[in-house]
Design a protein around this motif. Sequence first.
Motif, PDB file in Angstrom:
ATOM      1  N   ALA A   1      36.533  18.178  19.331  1.00 31.28           N
ATOM      2  CA  ALA A   1      35.499  17.149  19.247  1.00 31.28           C
ATOM      3  C   ALA A   1      34.606  17.146  20.477  1.00 31.28           C
ATOM      4  CB  ALA A   1      36.138  15.777  19.059  1.00 31.28           C
ATOM      5  N   ALA A   2      35.154  17.582  21.621  1.00 33.03           N
ATOM      6  CA  ALA A   2      34.381  17.647  22.855  1.00 33.03           C
ATOM      7  C   ALA A   2      33.509  18.891  22.921  1.00 33.03           C
ATOM      8  CB  ALA A   2      35.308  17.601  24.063  1.00 33.03           C
ATOM      9  N   GLY A   3      33.586  19.732  21.887  1.00 33.90           N
ATOM     10  CA  GLY A   3      32.712  20.890  21.830  1.00 33.90           C
ATOM     11  C   GLY A   3      33.324  22.181  22.337  1.00 33.90           C
TER      12      GLY A   3
ATOM     13  N   LEU B   1      32.734   4.600  32.195  1.00 37.33           N
ATOM     14  CA  LEU B   1      34.161   4.869  32.024  1.00 37.33           C
ATOM     15  C   LEU B   1      34.604   4.614  30.586  1.00 37.33           C
ATOM     16  CD1 LEU B   1      35.616   3.345  35.309  1.00 37.33           C
ATOM     17  CD2 LEU B   1      35.426   5.770  34.714  1.00 37.33           C
ATOM     18  N   ALA B   2      34.125   3.533  29.989  1.00 37.88           N
ATOM     19  CA  ALA B   2      34.491   3.245  28.604  1.00 37.88           C
ATOM     20  C   ALA B   2      34.033   4.362  27.678  1.00 37.88           C
ATOM     21  CB  ALA B   2      33.901   1.906  28.169  1.00 37.88           C
ATOM     22  N   ALA B   3      32.818   4.872  27.916  1.00 37.53           N
ATOM     23  CA  ALA B   3      32.291   5.958  27.085  1.00 37.53           C
ATOM     24  C   ALA B   3      33.099   7.238  27.237  1.00 37.53           C
ATOM     25  CB  ALA B   3      30.828   6.219  27.431  1.00 37.53           C
ATOM     26  N   ALA B   4      33.752   7.408  28.378  1.00 33.39           N
ATOM     27  CA  ALA B   4      34.556   8.602  28.611  1.00 33.39           C
ATOM     28  C   ALA B   4      35.905   8.532  27.912  1.00 33.39           C
ATOM     29  CB  ALA B   4      34.761   8.823  30.109  1.00 33.39           C
TER      30      ALA B   4
ATOM     31  N   LEU C   1      26.740   9.752  26.525  1.00 33.53           N
ATOM     32  CA  LEU C   1      26.238   8.543  25.880  1.00 33.53           C
ATOM     33  C   LEU C   1      25.443   8.894  24.620  1.00 33.53           C
ATOM     34  CD1 LEU C   1      25.979   5.432  26.112  1.00 33.53           C
ATOM     35  CD2 LEU C   1      23.858   5.821  27.390  1.00 33.53           C
ATOM     36  N   VAL C   2      24.597   9.912  24.694  1.00 30.64           N
ATOM     37  CA  VAL C   2      23.820  10.350  23.526  1.00 30.64           C
ATOM     38  C   VAL C   2      24.747  10.820  22.411  1.00 30.64           C
ATOM     39  CG1 VAL C   2      22.207  12.107  22.687  1.00 30.64           C
ATOM     40  CG2 VAL C   2      21.737  10.915  24.828  1.00 30.64           C
ATOM     41  N   SER C   3      25.780  11.563  22.769  1.00 30.10           N
ATOM     42  CA  SER C   3      26.739  12.039  21.773  1.00 30.10           C
ATOM     43  C   SER C   3      27.438  10.877  21.077  1.00 30.10           C
ATOM     44  CB  SER C   3      27.776  12.948  22.450  1.00 30.10           C
ATOM     45  OG  SER C   3      28.756  13.370  21.535  1.00 30.10           O
TER      46      SER C   3
ATOM     47  N   LEU D   1      38.590  11.363  33.309  1.00 31.85           N
ATOM     48  CA  LEU D   1      39.011  10.515  32.193  1.00 31.85           C
ATOM     49  C   LEU D   1      38.716  11.189  30.859  1.00 31.85           C
ATOM     50  CD1 LEU D   1      40.125   7.814  31.239  1.00 31.85           C
ATOM     51  CD2 LEU D   1      37.834   6.837  31.525  1.00 31.85           C
ATOM     52  N   ALA D   2      37.536  11.782  30.734  1.00 33.44           N
ATOM     53  CA  ALA D   2      37.181  12.470  29.490  1.00 33.44           C
ATOM     54  C   ALA D   2      38.105  13.650  29.217  1.00 33.44           C
ATOM     55  CB  ALA D   2      35.735  12.943  29.550  1.00 33.44           C
ATOM     56  N   ALA D   3      38.590  14.295  30.280  1.00 37.15           N
ATOM     57  CA  ALA D   3      39.451  15.476  30.137  1.00 37.15           C
ATOM     58  C   ALA D   3      40.934  15.132  30.023  1.00 37.15           C
ATOM     59  CB  ALA D   3      39.235  16.403  31.329  1.00 37.15           C
ATOM     60  N   PHE D   4      41.279  13.847  30.111  1.00 31.19           N
ATOM     61  CA  PHE D   4      42.697  13.477  30.002  1.00 31.19           C
ATOM     62  C   PHE D   4      43.247  14.051  28.703  1.00 31.19           C
ATOM     63  CE2 PHE D   4      46.318  10.605  29.378  1.00 31.19           C
ATOM     64  CZ  PHE D   4      46.859  10.616  30.666  1.00 31.19           C
TER      65      PHE D   4
END
Length: 248
Positions: free
Chosen positions: A209-211, A110-113, A144-146, A88-91
């Motif tokens: 944004a994902a680094g 999942l929401a955080a992703a 989550l920390v990010s 999901l994060a990589a979508f």
Amino acid sequence: MEQPQLEHRVTDGVATVVISNPAKRNAMTAAMWQALPEVLAELAADPGVRALVLTGAGETFCAGADISTLREPGDRQQSLAVRAEEALAAFPKPTVAAVRGYCVGGGCQLAAACDLRFAEEGARFGVTPAKLGIVYPASSTRRLVSLVGPSAAKYLLFSAELIDDERALRTGLVDEVLPAGELGGRVAEFVRVLLSRSLLTQAAAKEFAAGRTDRDVHWAEEARKSDDTAEGIAAFLERRHPRFGYRG
């Protein structure tokens, strides 16, 4: 009784994935965790998809993992959840979580992703592995920390307590909170805005944004091949809406 499943559809460029397990507040079963990356891969490959909305059936987003399935080997369950979260994060296109009711445990994961999270008033959020003696995955903890910062992440992880929509907004866990009955309309409105913007800009910004620090050359080349910049400038000068053509 309805079977737990992930429902998905594509309408006018927007893919909607619905977590559906009404008997258990849309808790994710092992089969649902396993299916999510496949669903996302299918939608990512569809050139007609420009954005994705993740939500839950009825009045609940997702109450976490189906506890009954935790009798299965824990490493496998967590591995499936992390794989789904990372997919999901990589979508490659913008993702929005539309949250009603409980967004807890794996649901919050999942929401955080997702790239953005819109919630209805009354939503409740929590990250609850400390109630079960489970070590939260390193990648999920870092995400989550990010998102909320070290202190807020520790509060959620250490206590396993639920927080309300106001605190979630204040900590950055959600981006907007909407009055009851207005979430669907606001998400649809916002996604229409996303669809009117350049996917080239969005896709590059999402990676940066994902680094990702190794993709500058790639995106410079994509920009050179795309007509989006020329179209955007022309539309601005001609005072019309741009018609961006980049599809990834």
